[in-house]
Design an enzyme around this catalytic site. Structure first.
Site, PDB file in Angstrom:
ATOM      1  N   ASP A  11       0.862  -1.169   0.000  1.00  0.00           N
ATOM      2  CA  ASP A  11       0.000   0.000   0.000  1.00  0.00           C
ATOM      3  C   ASP A  11       0.907   1.229   0.000  1.00  0.00           C
ATOM      4  O   ASP A  11       2.121   1.127   0.238  1.00  0.00           O
ATOM      5  CB  ASP A  11      -0.888  -0.036   1.251  1.00  0.00           C
ATOM      6  CG  ASP A  11      -1.756   1.200   1.380  1.00  0.00           C
ATOM      7  OD1 ASP A  11      -2.425   1.540   0.388  1.00  0.00           O
ATOM      8  OD2 ASP A  11      -1.737   1.819   2.452  1.00  0.00           O
ATOM      9  N   ASP A  13      -0.221   5.176   0.956  1.00  0.00           N
ATOM     10  CA  ASP A  13      -0.479   6.106   2.056  1.00  0.00           C
ATOM     11  C   ASP A  13      -0.604   5.343   3.370  1.00  0.00           C
ATOM     12  O   ASP A  13      -1.400   4.415   3.495  1.00  0.00           O
ATOM     13  CB  ASP A  13      -1.785   6.869   1.806  1.00  0.00           C
ATOM     14  CG  ASP A  13      -1.708   7.754   0.570  1.00  0.00           C
ATOM     15  OD1 ASP A  13      -0.624   8.276   0.292  1.00  0.00           O
ATOM     16  OD2 ASP A  13      -2.737   7.910  -0.113  1.00  0.00           O
TER      17      ASP A  13
END
Length: 224
Positions: A11, A13
């Site tokens: 991922d 953020d």
């Protein structure tokens, strides 16, 4: 365990980059143009994780509760455009890589792992963010919110990686900070690492039952 995995997905953020300050700045800049109240970073944090459209939807719901002001569909569309503009201008003004991210990614790449980013962030912002921190060249794939028909927690991005690189799900390890990351990985049959320092609606990542829980990004090297 390192022999099992061929590809490591991440991922963005809350996992690689602490982007909250710039996201909050951009949300508030857009809200301000429509005379709507300003939200704290702590509040914006609880809106992150399901893409820009949901972030703005949550911001507008909160703003209406605070001010009683509703926007028309055309105004909402304009506000989204302004958010995208402001975020495009503020991708990395205040954002920072989390500790040990770059050195760990470089070590993993040197060890021969395929690296990929799977994020719900707008696709057009993904490569510029990674480039700003000098890590875009480490990734063989960068998937954003518009790259595929479905986003996390749907497993489609993980299935896509399996197909593109000719891998079984158990050969992909996914690393994230939110329940959506763990749900997407496990739904696809991929093991998952949950990081405790990111954005998960103020819910402990351990509650989503990842296969490993780490406080430090560099701890990945203990299983790879």
């Amino acid at each position: 365990m390192s022999l099992q995995f061929k590809l490591i997905g991440f991922d963005l953020d809350g996992t690689l980059v602490n982007s909250l300050p710039d996201l909050a700045l951009s949300v508030n800049s857009a809200l301000q143009e429509f005379d709507l109240p300003q939200a704290s970073e702590e509040l914006v944090l609880t809106w992150i994780g399901n893409g820009a459209d949901i972030l703005i939807q949550r911001a507008l719901t909160w703003a209406k509760e605070q001010s009683g002001k509703s926007l028309t569909k055309s105004e909402i569309s304009k506000l989204k455009e302004r958010f995208n503009y402001f975020y495009g201008e503020n991708l990395c003004n205040i954002s920072r890589l989390y500790p040990n991210v770059k050195t760990t990614l470089e070590k993993l790449k040197a060890q021969g792992f395929i690296l990929a980013v799977v994020t719900n962030k707008p696709t057009r912002h993904v490569q510029p963010v990674l480039s700003a921190f000098g890590i875009d060249h480490l990734f063989s794939e960068m998937l954003g919110g518009q790259s595929l028909p479905a986003i996390k927690p749907h497993p489609a991005p993980l299935y896509y990686l399996c197909g593109k690189f000719g891998l079984y799900p158990h050969q992909i390890l996914f690393v994230g900070d939110s329940k959506n990351d763990i749900l997407a990985a496990h739904s696809a049959g991929c093991p998952a690492v949950g990081l405790t320092y990111g954005y998960n609606y103020n819910i402990p990542i351990a509650d989503s039952h990842p296969d490993w829980v780490f406080d430090n990004f560099a701890d990945l090297l203990t299983i790879l």
